[in-house]
Each structure stands twice: as structure tokens, then as C-alpha cells.
Scaffold this motif. Structure first.
Motif, PDB file in Angstrom:
ATOM      1  N   ASP A 316      15.529  -2.983   1.446  1.00  0.00           N
ATOM      2  CA  ASP A 316      14.455  -2.988   0.454  1.00  0.00           C
ATOM      3  C   ASP A 316      13.440  -1.882   0.760  1.00  0.00           C
ATOM      4  O   ASP A 316      13.379  -1.369   1.888  1.00  0.00           O
ATOM      5  CB  ASP A 316      13.778  -4.360   0.435  1.00  0.00           C
ATOM      6  CG  ASP A 316      14.657  -5.417  -0.208  1.00  0.00           C
ATOM      7  OD1 ASP A 316      15.233  -5.130  -1.271  1.00  0.00           O
ATOM      8  OD2 ASP A 316      14.789  -6.525   0.351  1.00  0.00           O
ATOM      9  N   PRO A 317      12.595  -1.513  -0.224  1.00  0.00           N
ATOM     10  CA  PRO A 317      11.615  -0.441  -0.029  1.00  0.00           C
ATOM     11  C   PRO A 317      10.420  -0.893   0.820  1.00  0.00           C
ATOM     12  O   PRO A 317       9.338  -1.190   0.307  1.00  0.00           O
ATOM     13  CB  PRO A 317      11.185  -0.101  -1.462  1.00  0.00           C
ATOM     14  CG  PRO A 317      11.401  -1.354  -2.236  1.00  0.00           C
ATOM     15  CD  PRO A 317      12.618  -1.991  -1.636  1.00  0.00           C
ATOM     16  N   ILE A 318      10.638  -0.943   2.115  1.00  0.00           N
ATOM     17  CA  ILE A 318       9.582  -1.387   3.031  1.00  0.00           C
ATOM     18  C   ILE A 318       9.136  -0.276   3.965  1.00  0.00           C
ATOM     19  O   ILE A 318       8.330  -0.511   4.863  1.00  0.00           O
ATOM     20  CB  ILE A 318      10.065  -2.596   3.863  1.00  0.00           C
ATOM     21  CG1 ILE A 318      11.328  -2.239   4.652  1.00  0.00           C
ATOM     22  CG2 ILE A 318      10.289  -3.812   2.968  1.00  0.00           C
ATOM     23  CD1 ILE A 318      11.824  -3.316   5.579  1.00  0.00           C
ATOM     24  N   VAL A 348      10.121 -11.916  -0.618  1.00  0.00           N
ATOM     25  CA  VAL A 348      10.853 -10.824   0.018  1.00  0.00           C
ATOM     26  C   VAL A 348       9.982  -9.580   0.061  1.00  0.00           C
ATOM     27  O   VAL A 348       9.499  -9.111  -0.976  1.00  0.00           O
ATOM     28  CB  VAL A 348      12.165 -10.519  -0.722  1.00  0.00           C
ATOM     29  CG1 VAL A 348      12.964  -9.436   0.016  1.00  0.00           C
ATOM     30  CG2 VAL A 348      13.002 -11.785  -0.871  1.00  0.00           C
ATOM     31  N   ALA A 349       9.762  -9.058   1.229  1.00  0.00           N
ATOM     32  CA  ALA A 349       8.925  -7.868   1.399  1.00  0.00           C
ATOM     33  C   ALA A 349       9.507  -6.689   0.635  1.00  0.00           C
ATOM     34  O   ALA A 349      10.719  -6.469   0.638  1.00  0.00           O
ATOM     35  CB  ALA A 349       8.825  -7.520   2.880  1.00  0.00           C
ATOM     36  N   GLY A 350       8.615  -5.959  -0.061  1.00  0.00           N
ATOM     37  CA  GLY A 350       9.022  -4.744  -0.752  1.00  0.00           C
ATOM     38  C   GLY A 350       9.489  -4.930  -2.167  1.00  0.00           C
ATOM     39  O   GLY A 350       9.829  -3.954  -2.838  1.00  0.00           O
ATOM     40  N   GLY A 353       6.783  -4.126  -6.088  1.00  0.00           N
ATOM     41  CA  GLY A 353       6.299  -2.842  -6.583  1.00  0.00           C
ATOM     42  C   GLY A 353       5.737  -1.949  -5.496  1.00  0.00           C
ATOM     43  O   GLY A 353       5.718  -2.293  -4.311  1.00  0.00           O
ATOM     44  N   PRO A 354       5.259  -0.757  -5.902  1.00  0.00           N
ATOM     45  CA  PRO A 354       4.773   0.250  -4.950  1.00  0.00           C
ATOM     46  C   PRO A 354       3.651  -0.249  -4.040  1.00  0.00           C
ATOM     47  O   PRO A 354       3.540   0.172  -2.896  1.00  0.00           O
ATOM     48  CB  PRO A 354       4.303   1.396  -5.855  1.00  0.00           C
ATOM     49  CG  PRO A 354       5.071   1.209  -7.124  1.00  0.00           C
ATOM     50  CD  PRO A 354       5.213  -0.270  -7.301  1.00  0.00           C
ATOM     51  N   GLN A 355       2.801  -1.099  -4.567  1.00  0.00           N
ATOM     52  CA  GLN A 355       1.678  -1.635  -3.780  1.00  0.00           C
ATOM     53  C   GLN A 355       1.996  -3.056  -3.304  1.00  0.00           C
ATOM     54  O   GLN A 355       1.154  -3.943  -3.391  1.00  0.00           O
ATOM     55  CB  GLN A 355       0.402  -1.621  -4.629  1.00  0.00           C
ATOM     56  CG  GLN A 355      -0.036  -0.234  -5.067  1.00  0.00           C
ATOM     57  CD  GLN A 355      -0.351   0.664  -3.884  1.00  0.00           C
ATOM     58  OE1 GLN A 355      -0.996   0.231  -2.927  1.00  0.00           O
ATOM     59  NE2 GLN A 355       0.103   1.907  -3.930  1.00  0.00           N
TER      60      GLN A 355
END
Length: 379
Positions: A316-318, A348-350, A353-355
């Protein structure tokens, strides 16, 4: 072989087994030590699996044939083919005797009188060997298995003195196996939670470090689920700690069941009411499904108030995950958010969204949350 040489061989065998770090190392050291001590060309160590009625080969060393793997996965023989394991030895011990080795050749029995030899003789002929010595291995007063050493056709045949020496070597092997058992039990206790039988925090720390290293070097996906069992304090305060322990055990079973949905996952109790699931390799979405099922089943437990569940995955995006601590902080922050929002599903982390608030909470924690994580780290 002279007495001095035989004494040196016994010492070498004992030292080799004492230096073993795993059961496999111990088996290999036993077979190699015996093979060298008896001037053999091939040796094997086998265990008697009573519940399956078979003699299973643990290790083959020396001059192996194509069908003889070093650590075979499925080389086993029905015990009825070697009834001396169950009948001859038992009768000898029952009569006050001890487990003694015997010698067989491609022509038949040479030294000792086990009473059965046709299968071993056939095996010697089939594999082009001239003779073998078979030494029963006794552990905790029971027949555990056997030590088998063979020589090629053109080598001298084992004699009665060799059989007696093999009996001594089998006793040394037995002592080494007992030591390995004790070490394995100590390791198991060191990495196991005594109440639930799951892995403990120490085991998670070790596995998570290895997992993140695999992610950094191989790109393996690593997913960590951290969960907090809600309502344990209330159960302890109102119904007693014995009932609270039963709740922890029951939830541990549910976690184990859900963890089985993810191949190779490690499930653990971190301490108190905190648990986790660690997966290396499977897609993050598969781990999310298991966490969803965990939340559903936890909500159905008779005691407790469900579970707060947070997850972080390198898929994910983390951001970059350079060490195990960051992945744990992310999963912990996700769990903290799940508890704050009182949701019945994993956070779930990430994935917001971007923030993403979980990522921000993990990387820029409030003083209270930072202190909470420091406290966890001291367990």
C-alpha cells in the motif's frame, strides 16, 4: 580399530552433536559421526513413528544412491518389514537384556541374531553394498529408531566387535538427541506465549526483521495486522481473571483460524490484550480478507466486545519501509484509529488518500500516542 581411535571417534561424535543448532544438524552429525567411526561408506538415521507404523529415514550420508536424498521428505518403510524394531527388541528388553546392534551381509546375518533380515539383505543387494550394522537407538527408555551404517561390497565385513562399538555409538547418539530435544523445547518456550500457545512478541520481532529485510532485498510483500481485544478489562474486573484468560485463549484460537487463510502467516500474542498477524508474500488484499473475518468472528464471541484491528502492508502507499519499527508503527497507528472510530472492520494504513491520517499519525505521532508505543516496546 584400536581403543584409542575408537575413543576419539566417540568423542568426535558427541562433540559434533553437541555443536548442532537444529534437529537436522543433530541427525546429520549423528550419521556422519557413526559412519566415520565405523569406517562405513554410507549411514542413515531413522525414527520409528509408532502412530503411523513405519520407520522413517531422517538423513542419509556418505555414498548415496540416486534414490537416497540427504534429508528425504518421504522415505519410509512399514515396520512390518523390519519387525525386530517392535518384536525382537521388546522381547530382549523384557527379558532384562539391552538393545544390541547386529550385522547383516548381502548373504544374510553375520553377527547378532535379530531374527529377521530378508528386507535388509534385499536392500544391500539392490544398492550394491556388502554389509551393514544396525544399532537400535533408545530414547527415554523406549525404542526411538535406528542407526544404520553400511560398507561397500569390496570392504571388510563388520564383525562382533564392530557391532558392540555400534551399540556404544547408538547410546552416544541417544544422549545427543535428548540434548537436542531439550534445546528445542527451550527455544519453543522462549518464542511461545504460554497462555494461548501462539508465538510471542520476541518471535514477532525476529520474524518481522527478517521479513522487512526480504522486502528490501527481494521486494517481498510484508503485511502486519495488529489487533486489540476489546472488553478484556471489564471481563477481568467483573468475572475474574480466569474468565479473562479463557477469553484470551478463545480469541487466540479465532486468530489462528483466520491466520490459516493466509499461507505461511505467523499469529502471535504481543502481550496483554494485543495480538498480531504477520504475512510475507501473499497479496495485501488477501490479508485484509483474513482481518475482516477476524473482526467478524471476534464480534461473535460470547465474552468481550469485539476487536480493534489495524493493518499496514508494503503493497500500500505508505512510503518507504526501511525497518521493522516503521511497519509496526503504521499497523499500530491503524489499530489506534480503528479503536477511536469504533469500527468493526480493519483500518488499513495508506488507503485513505494522499493525506492518510494513519500514515501521518505513525510518522508524526502525538505525545500520548508516542508514549503508548514506547511503552509497548518495553514489553
Amino acid at each position: 580399530m584400536g581403543e584409542d581411535r575408537r575413543l576419539a571417534a566417540v568423542v568426535a561424535l558427541a562433540q559434533g552433536m553437541a555443536a548442532a543448532h537444529t534437529p537436522r544438524d543433530s541427525w546429520q552429525a549423528a550419521a556422519l559421526g557413526a559412519c566415520r567411526a565405523l569406517d562405513g561408506g554410507f549411514a542413515a538415521l531413522s525414527v520409528w513413528e509408532r502412530q503411523l507404523g513405519r520407520l522413517r529415514v531422517l538423513v542419509n550420508v556418505g555414498d548415496r544412491r540416486p534414490d537416497e536424498e540427504e534429508f528425504p521428505e518421504s522415505e519410509a518403510y512399514p515396520v512390518h518389514q523390519f519387525p525386530e524394531i517392535t518384536e525382537f527388541l521388546h522381547e530382549r528388553w523384557a527379558g532384562g537384556g539391552g538393545p544390541h546392534a547386529w550385522v547383516e551381509t548381502a548373504e544374510g546375518t553375520a553377527a547378532g541374531t535379530p531374527g529377521y533380515f530378508h528386507q535388509r539383505v534385499a536392500a544391500l543387494r539392490r544398492r550394491g553394498r556388502g554389509c551393514c550394522v544396525v544399532a537400535p537407538v533408545v530414547l527415554h527408555g523406549r525404542a526411538w529408531g535406528e542407526l544404520y551404517v553400511a560398507r561397500p561390497v569390496d570392504a571388510p565385513v563388520f564383525d562382533r566387535a564392530d557391532a558392540d562399538f555400534a551399540t556404544v555409538l547408538a547410546a552416544v547418539v541417544s544422549a545427543g538427541l535428548a540434548q537436542t530435544e531439550r534445546l528445542e523445547e527451550a527455544r519453543r518456550l522462549a518464542y511461545t506465549d504460554p497462555l494461548t500457545g501462539l508465538a510471542n512478541r520476541r518471535a514477532v520481532d525476529v520474524r518481522l526483521e527478517e521479513a522487512v529485510e526480504r522486502h528490501r532485498t527481494e521486494g517481498a510483500a510484508v503485511s502486519l495486522v495488529v489487533c486489540d481485544l476489546n472488553g478484556l478489562k471489564r471481563v477481568n474486573d467483573t468475572l475474574g481473571h480466569a474468565v479473562g484468560d479463557r477469553l484470551l485463549e478463545r480469541f487466540g484460537s479465532v486468530l489462528s483460524l483466520c491466520g490459516a487463510m493466509v499461507p505461511g502467516a505467523l499469529v502471535a500474542r504481543l502481550g496483554g490484550d494485543e495480538f498480531c498477524l504477520l504475512a510475507v508474500g501473499p497479496p495485501a488484499d488477501d490479508v485484509v480478507k483474513a482481518a475482516d473475518e477476524l473482526c467478524r468472528r471476534a464480534a461473535e464471541l460470547e465474552l468481550g466486545e469485539g476487536v480493534a484491528c489495524g493493518m499496514a502492508s508494503t503493497e500500500d502507499p505508505i512510503g518507504e519501509v526501511r525497518d521493522a519499527r516503521r511497519l509496526f508503527r503504521l499497523a499500530d497507528a491503524a489499530q489506534y484509529r480503528a479503536k477511536a472510530l469504533r469500527v468493526d472492520r480493519p483500518v488499513v494504513a495508506g488507503r485513505e488518500g494522499p493525506q492518510d491520517p494513519v500514515v501521518r499519525l505513525a510518522d508524526e505521532p502525538s505525545p500520548a500516542q508516542a508514549e503508548r508505543r514506547r511503552f509497548r516496546g518495553r514489553r
